[in-house]
Design a protein around this motif. Structure first.
Motif, mmCIF file in Angstrom:
data_model
loop_
_atom_site.group_PDB
_atom_site.id
_atom_site.type_symbol
_atom_site.label_atom_id
_atom_site.label_comp_id
_atom_site.label_asym_id
_atom_site.label_seq_id
_atom_site.Cartn_x
_atom_site.Cartn_y
_atom_site.Cartn_z
ATOM 1 N N LEU A 177 0.782 -1.018 0.447
ATOM 2 C CA LEU A 177 -0.045 -0.131 -0.012
ATOM 3 C C LEU A 177 1.013 1.169 -0.114
ATOM 4 C CD1 LEU A 177 -2.763 1.630 0.332
ATOM 5 C CD2 LEU A 177 -2.281 1.355 2.762
ATOM 6 N N ALA A 179 -0.188 5.432 1.431
ATOM 7 C CA ALA A 179 -0.953 5.485 2.068
ATOM 8 C C ALA A 179 -0.331 6.680 1.522
ATOM 9 C CB ALA A 179 -1.218 5.125 2.968
ATOM 10 N N VAL A 200 -1.698 -0.932 -3.904
ATOM 11 C CA VAL A 200 -2.514 -0.650 -4.093
ATOM 12 C C VAL A 200 -2.048 1.326 -3.390
ATOM 13 C CG1 VAL A 200 -4.482 0.034 -2.209
ATOM 14 C CG2 VAL A 200 -3.960 -2.650 -2.647
ATOM 15 N N TYR A 202 -3.488 4.720 -1.858
ATOM 16 C CA TYR A 202 -4.786 5.263 -1.505
ATOM 17 C C TYR A 202 -4.183 7.030 -1.446
ATOM 18 C CZ TYR A 202 -7.205 1.296 0.403
ATOM 19 O OH TYR A 202 -7.119 -0.822 0.603
ATOM 20 N N PHE A 240 -1.712 -5.645 4.186
ATOM 21 C CA PHE A 240 -0.515 -5.273 3.828
ATOM 22 C C PHE A 240 0.769 -6.220 4.542
ATOM 23 C CE2 PHE A 240 -3.959 -2.441 2.757
ATOM 24 C CZ PHE A 240 -3.939 -2.331 1.939
ATOM 25 N N ILE A 243 3.687 -0.928 3.512
ATOM 26 C CA ILE A 243 3.373 0.423 3.449
ATOM 27 C C ILE A 243 4.138 1.406 3.376
ATOM 28 C CG2 ILE A 243 1.770 1.686 4.272
ATOM 29 C CD1 ILE A 243 0.122 -1.000 6.039
#
Length: 354
Positions: A177, A179, A200, A202, A240, A243
């Protein structure tokens, strides 16, 4: 000795005049970068204003005036007899795109961006209200270009090696991830390099990563996804293995809630990489910081207002390593390592293990 005691009145006036010259030149450097003028100058070597105009697709009269700025600022050499201009080779490496991550012209773009925000900042100073990301013209593209230099260019040779076997784990296949991913260029690069892992991103602003998402689709990448998320409600326990957040935490509406959520979201033996500004939480410790005025200015013009605009605490760009360490510990991280990289002395890389 305070700064007020450092100068005689005459010296202080000279200091201010020098600052005015540097500030105006910086705006013109940003313009030259956006128009590709430095790249053209290096390619053409010795060139007239008309030749530079033709090569760059610009008007000659504007080019001639811009060149005059660069000559008087002692950035470009000028030969009066032939009316030709030369960008010295040892200057080009800090002004041309192909020399990333050393291109300082990229960072110069923050100066005119701050200038555009003066009317809104004046209102915010008087009202105490914050601002939204959408209030800033071209912010995502400027930030992405700056991040490209410090993060994307250094991912494989400098950043991933900070984390023991992370490269090998990415090759095997893990869930990752970013973030506060912004444009998501680092994530795209990782997804291309490590097809067995899933990535991913965000970010609060969907328009930040929209172009990169389309690029990923065009490349037919199936191991990357982006979502517009307010990270105040980040709750995905043990989802995850790795990160990362790059220069993102201090802008959040609730930075501590984000860090708490990141800790919960890591699987056992998971790793959290947080890149943020290298500096102290205490002003007195930053008096000799080589980029102190710039970083506090960016904080005043952007990072503090956008946090306040979300109802956040307005930590600011220079929230500092001391506060950052304390907040990481409060989230649950008790294995924290700090690194500074030779190519990026103005950021600190926190490696946090669960």
């Amino acid at each position: 000795m305070t700064i007020q005691e450092s100068y005689t009145p005459e010296m202080f006036a000279e200091h201010l005049v020098l600052m005015l010259n540097h500030a105006s030149t910086t705006v013109m450097i940003a313009l030259g970068h956006k128009l590709g003028l430095f790249d053209s100058l290096e390619e053409l070597e010795s060139v007239s204003s008309r030749e530079l105009a033709e090569h760059s697709g610009c008007d000659e009269r504007y080019i001639r005036e811009w060149l005059s700025v660069m000559v008087t600022a002692k950035i470009i050499s000028y030969e009066p007899m032939h009316k030709t201009y030369i960008l010295p080779k040892n200057y080009a490496m800090f002004l041309c795109r192909k020399y990333s991550p050393d291109n300082i012209a990229v960072t110069s773009q923050f100066i005119p961006l701050m200038g555009q925000m003066l009317p809104q900042l004046e209102k915010s100073f008087r009202s105490g209200n914050g601002l939204q990301y959408s209030d800033y013209p071209c912010f995502h593209s400027v930030m992405a270009e700056d991040s490209y230099q410090t993060v994307v260019c250094a991912l494989f040779d400098h950043i991933l090696p900070l984390m023991d076997d992370m490269t090998e784990r990415l090759q095997w296949g893990i869930r990752v991830l970013d973030a506060g991913c912004g444009k998501g260029l680092a994530l795209l690069k990782l997804a291309q390099e490590f097809p067995n892992s899933h990535f991913v991103g965000y970010d609060l602003c969907e328009d930040a990563f929209a172009e990169t998402l389309e690029h990923a689709k065009a490349l037919r990448l199936t191991n990357i996804e982006f979502q517009a998320r307010d990270l105040r409600d980040f709750h995905e326990p043990e989802s995850f293995d790795f990160i990362a957040s790059f220069d993102a935490v201090h802008d959040q509406a609730d930075p501590q809630a984000l860090l708490d959520g990141i800790y919960r979201a890591l699987r056992p033996r998971g790793t959290y990489l947080m890149q943020d500004i290298a500096g102290s939480s205490y002003l007195e410790n930053n008096l000799d910081h080589p980029l102190g005025p710039l970083l506090y200015s960016i904080s005043c013009a952007h990072c503090t207002p956008v946090s306040l605009g979300q109802g956040g605490p307005g930590l600011g760009t220079m929230w500092g390593e001391e506060l950052a360490t304390g907040m990481l510990q409060a989230a649950g991280f008790n294995k924290i390592q700090k690194h500074k990289l030779e190519h990026d002395p103005f950021n600190v890389y926190f490696i946090n293990r669960k």
